[in-house]
Design a protein around this motif. Structure first.
Motif, PDB file in Angstrom:
ATOM      1  N   GLU A 114       0.900  -1.061   0.081  1.00  8.08           N
ATOM      2  CA  GLU A 114      -0.033   0.055   0.201  1.00  8.08           C
ATOM      3  C   GLU A 114       0.911   1.235   0.174  1.00  8.08           C
ATOM      4  OE1 GLU A 114      -3.981   0.531   2.452  1.00  8.08           O
ATOM      5  OE2 GLU A 114      -2.313   1.340   3.410  1.00  8.08           O
ATOM      6  N   ARG A 115       1.837   1.186   0.819  1.00  6.06           N
ATOM      7  CA  ARG A 115       2.821   2.520   0.956  1.00  6.06           C
ATOM      8  C   ARG A 115       3.601   2.765  -0.507  1.00  6.06           C
ATOM      9  NH1 ARG A 115       1.651   1.893   5.946  1.00  6.06           N
ATOM     10  NH2 ARG A 115       2.242   3.314   7.658  1.00  6.06           N
ATOM     11  N   ALA A 116       3.982   1.309  -0.885  1.00  7.03           N
ATOM     12  CA  ALA A 116       4.759   1.406  -2.202  1.00  7.03           C
ATOM     13  C   ALA A 116       3.887   2.060  -3.409  1.00  7.03           C
ATOM     14  CB  ALA A 116       5.474   0.301  -2.650  1.00  7.03           C
ATOM     15  N   CYS A 117       2.608   1.657  -3.375  1.00  7.25           N
ATOM     16  CA  CYS A 117       1.851   2.091  -4.652  1.00  7.25           C
ATOM     17  C   CYS A 117       1.196   3.445  -4.212  1.00  7.25           C
ATOM     18  CB  CYS A 117       0.302   1.190  -4.543  1.00  7.25           C
ATOM     19  SG  CYS A 117       0.992  -0.374  -4.876  1.00  7.25           S
ATOM     20  N   VAL A 118       0.985   4.100  -3.050  1.00  7.32           N
ATOM     21  CA  VAL A 118       0.820   5.305  -2.839  1.00  7.32           C
ATOM     22  C   VAL A 118       1.647   6.367  -3.339  1.00  7.32           C
ATOM     23  CG1 VAL A 118       0.077   6.923  -1.179  1.00  7.32           C
ATOM     24  CG2 VAL A 118      -0.886   4.877  -1.264  1.00  7.32           C
ATOM     25  N   GLY A 119       2.917   5.990  -2.678  1.00  9.11           N
ATOM     26  CA  GLY A 119       4.151   6.789  -3.130  1.00  9.11           C
ATOM     27  C   GLY A 119       4.376   6.961  -4.546  1.00  9.11           C
ATOM     28  N   TYR A 120       4.288   5.723  -5.307  1.00 13.41           N
ATOM     29  CA  TYR A 120       4.424   5.434  -6.636  1.00 13.41           C
ATOM     30  C   TYR A 120       3.418   6.409  -7.355  1.00 13.41           C
ATOM     31  CZ  TYR A 120       3.374   3.720 -11.437  1.00 13.41           C
ATOM     32  OH  TYR A 120       3.202   3.621 -12.747  1.00 13.41           O
ATOM     33  N   LEU A 121       2.156   6.586  -7.129  1.00 15.34           N
ATOM     34  CA  LEU A 121       1.151   7.281  -7.698  1.00 15.34           C
ATOM     35  C   LEU A 121       1.190   8.808  -7.322  1.00 15.34           C
ATOM     36  CD1 LEU A 121      -1.789   4.852  -6.801  1.00 15.34           C
ATOM     37  CD2 LEU A 121      -1.180   5.396  -9.116  1.00 15.34           C
ATOM     38  N   ALA A 122       1.760   9.018  -6.066  1.00 19.77           N
ATOM     39  CA  ALA A 122       2.053  10.487  -5.897  1.00 19.77           C
ATOM     40  C   ALA A 122       3.230  11.254  -6.449  1.00 19.77           C
ATOM     41  CB  ALA A 122       2.099  10.765  -4.339  1.00 19.77           C
ATOM     42  N   LEU A 123       4.062  10.361  -6.850  1.00 22.70           N
ATOM     43  CA  LEU A 123       5.503  10.769  -7.605  1.00 22.70           C
ATOM     44  C   LEU A 123       5.099  10.666  -9.037  1.00 22.70           C
ATOM     45  CD1 LEU A 123       8.031   8.434  -5.495  1.00 22.70           C
ATOM     46  CD2 LEU A 123       8.161  10.981  -5.893  1.00 22.70           C
ATOM     47  N   ARG A 124       4.350   9.891  -9.577  1.00 27.57           N
ATOM     48  CA  ARG A 124       3.796  10.065 -10.790  1.00 27.57           C
ATOM     49  C   ARG A 124       2.957  11.455 -11.058  1.00 27.57           C
ATOM     50  NH1 ARG A 124       5.382   8.566 -15.459  1.00 27.57           N
ATOM     51  NH2 ARG A 124       3.235   7.584 -16.182  1.00 27.57           N
ATOM     52  N   GLN A 125       2.156  11.500 -10.189  1.00 25.66           N
ATOM     53  CA  GLN A 125       1.170  12.873 -10.296  1.00 25.66           C
ATOM     54  C   GLN A 125       2.261  13.995 -10.094  1.00 25.66           C
ATOM     55  OE1 GLN A 125      -1.723  13.459 -10.295  1.00 25.66           O
ATOM     56  NE2 GLN A 125      -2.204  15.493  -9.782  1.00 25.66           N
ATOM     57  N   GLU A 126       3.227  14.221  -9.665  1.00 26.53           N
ATOM     58  CA  GLU A 126       4.399  15.226  -9.455  1.00 26.53           C
ATOM     59  C   GLU A 126       5.180  15.269 -10.693  1.00 26.53           C
ATOM     60  OE1 GLU A 126       4.508  17.765  -7.166  1.00 26.53           O
ATOM     61  OE2 GLU A 126       2.579  17.299  -6.732  1.00 26.53           O
ATOM     62  N   GLY A 127       5.354  14.217 -11.405  1.00 26.19           N
ATOM     63  CA  GLY A 127       6.086  14.086 -12.590  1.00 26.19           C
ATOM     64  C   GLY A 127       7.524  13.748 -12.119  1.00 26.19           C
ATOM     65  N   ARG A 128       7.859  13.186 -10.986  1.00 27.96           N
ATOM     66  CA  ARG A 128       9.196  12.783 -10.506  1.00 27.96           C
ATOM     67  C   ARG A 128       9.619  11.488 -10.682  1.00 27.96           C
ATOM     68  NH1 ARG A 128      10.814  15.886  -5.911  1.00 27.96           N
ATOM     69  NH2 ARG A 128      12.749  14.879  -6.381  1.00 27.96           N
ATOM     70  N   ILE A 129       8.590  10.903 -11.277  1.00 27.50           N
ATOM     71  CA  ILE A 129       8.935   9.225 -11.875  1.00 27.50           C
ATOM     72  C   ILE A 129       8.278   9.249 -13.348  1.00 27.50           C
ATOM     73  CG2 ILE A 129       8.179   6.955 -11.584  1.00 27.50           C
ATOM     74  CD1 ILE A 129      10.212   7.916  -9.552  1.00 27.50           C
ATOM     75  N   GLN A 130       9.181   9.000 -14.232  1.00 24.07           N
ATOM     76  CA  GLN A 130       8.799   9.027 -15.586  1.00 24.07           C
ATOM     77  C   GLN A 130       8.344   7.501 -16.289  1.00 24.07           C
ATOM     78  OE1 GLN A 130      11.708  10.667 -14.546  1.00 24.07           O
ATOM     79  NE2 GLN A 130      10.454  12.411 -14.151  1.00 24.07           N
ATOM     80  N   GLN A 131       8.959   6.660 -15.655  1.00 21.61           N
ATOM     81  CA  GLN A 131       8.565   5.231 -16.152  1.00 21.61           C
ATOM     82  C   GLN A 131       7.523   4.773 -15.237  1.00 21.61           C
ATOM     83  OE1 GLN A 131       9.733   3.386 -18.365  1.00 21.61           O
ATOM     84  NE2 GLN A 131      11.261   4.601 -19.243  1.00 21.61           N
ATOM     85  N   GLY A 132       6.166   4.902 -16.074  1.00 24.56           N
ATOM     86  CA  GLY A 132       5.034   4.231 -15.602  1.00 24.56           C
ATOM     87  C   GLY A 132       4.842   2.710 -15.608  1.00 24.56           C
ATOM     88  N   GLY A 133       4.254   2.144 -14.637  1.00 23.30           N
ATOM     89  CA  GLY A 133       3.809   0.615 -14.769  1.00 23.30           C
ATOM     90  C   GLY A 133       4.569  -0.136 -14.176  1.00 23.30           C
TER      91      GLY A 133
END
Length: 286
Positions: free
Chosen positions: A102-121
């Motif tokens: 749960e923590r990993a997924c929430v952080g991943y989604l929030a980072l994608r929202q902010e554009g800090r992570i470019q590789q999705g999926g």
């Protein structure tokens, strides 16, 4: 009592071999550290003994995991999506605790929202509260709901023995640092193919590049080492990988992907349920 000639010399040679086997060779180091003297015995701490521990005394490396509470005020849409994902991942993710995922997924989604992570999926998560004897790293395909890789991973020698108990962002601490990371470029280092990591949690893991914390192979995470010692050896803070899996794992996490090193005391501003819900509604796991 008489001993055979050379008895103690043989004994000390055996201890020396055992010390090397515990994986004291560490992660990639800076040029200034390449010429540093090898650590002496006082730096490494007392040698282990075979003295039996009374059954009434709690062992220092308990296998009881640290409880992880569900994230507060997490929107139902995110919580249900994570629960469904965990079910889809199947038996290979049975040991991945739902609260850690749960923590990993929430952080991943929030980072994608902010554009800090470019590789999705794609998402990598290591539960560093698990003992190093267990496969505690998962690389997940979020879109397909499947485990791409599962492997052992080492923690820093400053963090503990069988269990990682101390975490630090400090340079030369030889500790694992918890938090979210962005994968960077690859290079050929002394451990072969390696991938740099950028820490995304200020004050918690943002010294990763300066500490040379990278994904790389290590003999002390090999099957042979685990069979001989019952656990992985220690890095100098890197999440070191098995030699027979490291290349596939590194290649499955291209530059701009997300890695979480989870463990007791993890705090992160990226555990933002509202931001995660917005990203999930707009783009799903992409």
């Amino acid at each position: 009592m008489r001993t055979e000639p050379g008895f103690w010399g043989k004994k000390w040679r055996q201890l020396a071999v055992a010390a090397v086997g515990l994986g004291l060779a560490g992660c990639n180091v800076s040029a200034s550290e390449n010429n540093a003297a090898a650590p002496n015995s006082s730096q490494l701490g007392p040698a282990p003994t075979d003295t039996a521990v009374p059954t009434a005394t709690p062992l220092p490396d308990s296998l009881a995991l640290t409880p992880v509470a569900p994230l507060p005020a997490l929107p139902d849409s995110v919580r249900q999506a994570v629960q469904l994902l965990h079910k889809q991942l199947g038996p290979e993710a049975a040991a991945l605790r739902p609260e850690v995922l749960e923590r990993a997924c929430v952080g991943y989604l929030a980072l994608r929202q902010e554009g800090r992570i470019q590789q999705g999926g794609v998402l990598a998560v290591a539960d560093m509260d698990l003992p190093s004897s267990e496969k505690r790293l998962w690389v997940l395909d979020l879109r397909q709901g499947r485990v791409l890789h599962r492997s052992h991973v080492a923690h820093g020698r400053g963090s503990g023995k069988l269990r990682a108990r101390r975490f630090s962002n400090t340079i030369k601490s030889a500790c694992t640092a918890l938090g979210f990371y962005r994968t960077q470029d690859t290079y050929g280092g002394k451990h072969g193919l390696s991938r740099r990591l950028r820490g995304l949690d200020a004050g918690q893991n943002d010294n990763a590049l300066r500490r040379y914390v990278v994904l790389h192979a290590a003999d002390y995470v090999s099957r042979q080492h685990l069979q001989r010692h019952g656990q992985a050896g220690y890095s100098r803070g890197c999440p070191a990988l098995p030699p027979d899996q490291y290349r596939a794992i590194i290649n499955s996490l291209p530059e701009g992907a997300c890695l979480l090193l989870a463990g007791p005391g993890l705090e992160s501003k990226w555990l933002d349920g509202a931001a995660a819900a917005r990203q999930l509604a707009a783009r799903g796991w992409r």
